[in-house]
Design an enzyme around this catalytic site. Structure first.
Site, short mmCIF file in Angstrom:
data_model
loop_
_atom_site.label_atom_id
_atom_site.label_comp_id
_atom_site.label_asym_id
_atom_site.label_seq_id
_atom_site.Cartn_x
_atom_site.Cartn_y
_atom_site.Cartn_z
N VAL A 139 0.83 -1.21 0.00
CA VAL A 139 0.00 0.00 0.00
C VAL A 139 0.86 1.25 0.00
O VAL A 139 1.80 1.37 0.79
CB VAL A 139 -0.94 0.04 1.23
CG1 VAL A 139 -1.86 1.24 1.17
CG2 VAL A 139 -1.74 -1.25 1.33
N CYS A 140 0.53 2.20 -0.89
CA CYS A 140 1.15 3.52 -0.88
C CYS A 140 0.05 4.56 -1.03
O CYS A 140 -1.13 4.21 -1.15
CB CYS A 140 2.22 3.66 -1.97
SG CYS A 140 1.58 3.86 -3.63
N VAL A 141 0.41 5.81 -1.02
CA VAL A 141 -0.59 6.88 -1.05
C VAL A 141 -1.43 6.83 -2.32
O VAL A 141 -2.66 6.87 -2.27
CB VAL A 141 0.08 8.27 -0.91
CG1 VAL A 141 -0.94 9.38 -1.08
CG2 VAL A 141 0.75 8.38 0.45
N GLY A 166 -1.03 4.38 -4.96
CA GLY A 166 -1.20 3.04 -5.52
C GLY A 166 -0.62 2.86 -6.90
O GLY A 166 -1.05 1.99 -7.65
N ALA A 222 -4.10 3.87 -0.62
CA ALA A 222 -4.66 3.87 0.74
C ALA A 222 -6.18 3.90 0.74
O ALA A 222 -6.81 3.26 1.58
CB ALA A 222 -4.10 5.04 1.53
#
Length: 93
Positions: free
Chosen positions: A7-9, A11, A40
């Site tokens: 998961v990242c801010v 995606g 996220a």
């Protein structure tokens, strides 16, 4: 098979890099895992066995029952992620 989310801010780029590194780590550990990458916002509705993300996003995501939460600041270091995954799985046996 473990269901794992990177998961990242947004995606996009960083979560894709993390996904590829996590896949290598699981392969080297000899553990089958279905690894996906999401942002996220998308993650809110997901129910993975494991989430791997940044320390900052981990605070936003929070702990969930039945989910292992791993943080990393280096999305390219297979060895570090292997160690973190191994330790997390041992603690949750």
């Amino acid at each position: 098979m473990l269901k794992v989310y990177a998961v990242c801010v947004n995606g996009v780029g960083s979560s894709l890099l993390l996904k590829m590194t996590v896949e290598k780590a699981f392969k080297e550990l000899g553990i089958e895992a279905d690894v996906k990458h999401v942002d996220a916002g998308q993650f809110k509705g997901c129910r993975p066995d494991m989430c791997i993300t940044t320390p900052a996003l981990a605070k936003t995501i929070g702990e969930r029952a039945g989910m292992i939460l791993i943080t990393t600041t280096n999305f390219l270091d297979v060895k570090v992620l292997k160690d973190k995954i191994s330790k997390a799985l041992e603690q949750n046996e």
